[in-house]
Every structure is written in C-alpha cells, then in structure tokens.
Design an enzyme around this catalytic site. Sequence first.
Site, PDB file in Angstrom:
ATOM      1  N   THR A  11       9.203  -3.974  18.858  1.00  0.00           N
ATOM      2  CA  THR A  11      10.175  -5.070  18.867  1.00  0.00           C
ATOM      3  C   THR A  11       9.462  -6.387  18.598  1.00  0.00           C
ATOM      4  O   THR A  11       8.509  -6.728  19.290  1.00  0.00           O
ATOM      5  CB  THR A  11      10.871  -5.142  20.241  1.00  0.00           C
ATOM      6  OG1 THR A  11      11.418  -3.851  20.518  1.00  0.00           O
ATOM      7  CG2 THR A  11      11.960  -6.191  20.259  1.00  0.00           C
ATOM      8  N   CYS A  65     -20.174 -16.374  13.128  1.00  0.00           N
ATOM      9  CA  CYS A  65     -19.108 -15.844  12.292  1.00  0.00           C
ATOM     10  C   CYS A  65     -17.792 -16.344  12.862  1.00  0.00           C
ATOM     11  O   CYS A  65     -17.518 -16.190  14.051  1.00  0.00           O
ATOM     12  CB  CYS A  65     -19.151 -14.327  12.346  1.00  0.00           C
ATOM     13  SG  CYS A  65     -17.785 -13.560  11.546  1.00  0.00           S
TER      14      CYS A  65
END
Length: 364
Positions: A226, A309
């Site tokens: 949902t 990163c």
Amino acid sequence: MIYLDYQATTPLAPEARAAMLPWLDGPDGMGFGNPHSQHKMGRASAAAMEVAREQVAGLCPPGGRVIFTGSATEAINLALRGSAPAGDRRPLAVSAIEHAAVLDTAQALGSPVATIPVNGEGIADPQVSLPAGTRLVALMQVNNEIGTIQPCAELFARARSIGALTLCDGVQAAGKIALAQADMIALSAHKLHGPKGIGALWIRDGVQLTPILTGGGQEQGLRSGTLSPALCAGFGAAAALAAERREVDHSHVERLWKKAVELLDKRWIINGSSEHRWHGNLNIRREGLDVARLMSDLRDLAFSAGSACASGSGRPSHVLKAIGLDSSEAKCSIRLGFGRYTGEADLEAAARAINAAADRQEMT
Ligand code: PLP
C-alpha cells in the site's frame, strides 16, 4: 544553520507539504483512506495518487508510465532485477560513477558487469565498446558526488543499436534538466523538494518487467504494497513545481555558482568538469585540508566530506577515484550543494567561513 547538502536531500517545498496534509488526515479527518479501497474515501485517495502520477510523468519523456516505489533505490532494483529473465547471464554495462544502488544491484545479479570508464572531468565515454550481447546499459544523468552531466543520449543510442535496454538514474537531474530518452528512469522525491520515502520508476511503453515485490498487486501488478497517498501527493506537487520553476531555479543556481566560485580562495580546485555540470554541486579540494577538522570547526554549516561515498555507506568515494584522484586528494575534498532555497547572502557567508577555517588550518 546554513544548509549546503542539496545532493543528500532537499528541503521540502511548502507547496508539497500543503499537498500532503489532506491525505494524512484532511479537514474532516477522513483523508486517510486506503487508495485501494472501493469506498468513497479510498477512491478519493486513489484519485489524488493518479493526479500525482501525471505530475511526475510530466518530468519524464512521453510514451511511458510511472510506477511509484518506496525510493529511487527500489526503483533501480525493480529496473535491474525486474528486467532480467530468470537465469539470464548476458552482460550489463554500467558507468564507473553510478550510485551504489546501481553498482551493487548490478553486481548482485550474477551476470558479468562491464564498467564504462569516465575521463578526468568525470564524464563517461559514450564510445566505449559494449560487450557482445549486452542486456542493459546504465548511465546516470547527473552525478550525485561531482554534479557532472553525462552523455546519456549518445550512449543510449549505441545501446539501442545493439538491442540493449537502457536505464537512466535521473535522481539528481529530475526537475532540473530535461530527462534522457531511456527505457527506464529512476526518480526520488526527496531530491526535488518532495518528501522522503517515495520514488518512482518511469517505464517506456512496451518494456516488460517482472515484479520484485509480490503481494496485493498494487501499482499495475509491478509493485505490491500500500502506497502513501500523502507521499505521492507531495511528490506530485514537488514535480509540478519543479517543472514550473525550472528556468527560475536554474538562473538562481547559476548566480549562486558564480558567487561561490568567485569567493572561494584560488587554492580550492574543482573536482570534475565545471562546464558539463549541474552548478548546484561544488565538489572541491584543497591540498592538505583536514576535512574532519573543517567540519568540526564549521558546525553551523551542513555540507559533506567529498571523500566519503555520498550514498551514506561510509565507503571511500569511487567517483573521485574514477576521475583519477589519489586517496590524499580525495581526502581533502568537500561537497557543497545548493539550490532553490539557498540565499545568496548565506552562500557568501559560508564561502568566507570555509576559506577562513581552511586558512586557520594552514597556520597551525
Ligand atoms: N541515485 C542517486 C544519483 C542518488 O543521489 C541517490 C540518493 O542519494 C539515489 C540514487 C538513491 O535515492 P533514494 O534515497 O530515493 O533511494
């Protein structure tokens, strides 16, 4: 606090927030319906999601459909995993500077993965030779660490000519520049002033995918679970606003970039191309800089260390390495990200504070 981390996430647009509120409770307290319920409340939520779908599609090329997902990471997983027929071991080709969502998912598929190299400016080589039988080619449009704009059109045309599918990570480009013509495009709401927790995969008509999440069959059978109508509505409103404000936002970012480049000390070196770049990303380095110390000295500035990163994994930057920086150059890099809600005076103050803090380091 001056916020200069627009590549990590962006402030929620007031318009997006306003679009979300009715689907959290609503003026009559009845806006929380499940969009898959058949009653009036469910149908109202579903209708809001369809409006949002159209608004997000407005950022994408014509001739495709939008599937909402929980994030761009999930959208990329759906694209890479869902397009792989069972047992298919044909090679993939992905650029060296893709986000971890692409790099790690491609590796996890078990097929050979060819790396498309980038030059010292951070631009992928569109003439790279693609392995025979390549199944899919992935190239992001704007890099999240250094902001460089990639030659998607050229590379994808070559991929198409050998029958490969194309995936564009459009996360940092959506709402800023026209999105590339690819078979699949991944998007994330929170990078364009929408809410966190929602992304989308745009899929060109005719491209067949197998779901990676099975269950209730929501999202046209491709993504069970949902969805939150509030998150969809916020994403839609943010997308519509980005489309409407594209020129204004672009000019604002250009002004900010010029100001920052002018004010920063000449000892700062810009990582990656200045020209082929989204100018809301200023990834810079200064020899000998201790970035941890800089960040601790400038606690009222929110910016990123360029060497980590930017996926938040704490891994060293594969992007700075790919453009040829050695580890000491990467370690003295920072990323400043700015955009729609960054004030010129704030950016000026930040640039001066960064210069002064870096100078202090050199003196001690
Ligand atoms: N791709 C790029 C280029 C990104 O910058 C990010 C987020 O940092 C993602 C993918 C992942 O997006 P999400 O946070 O929606 O999973």
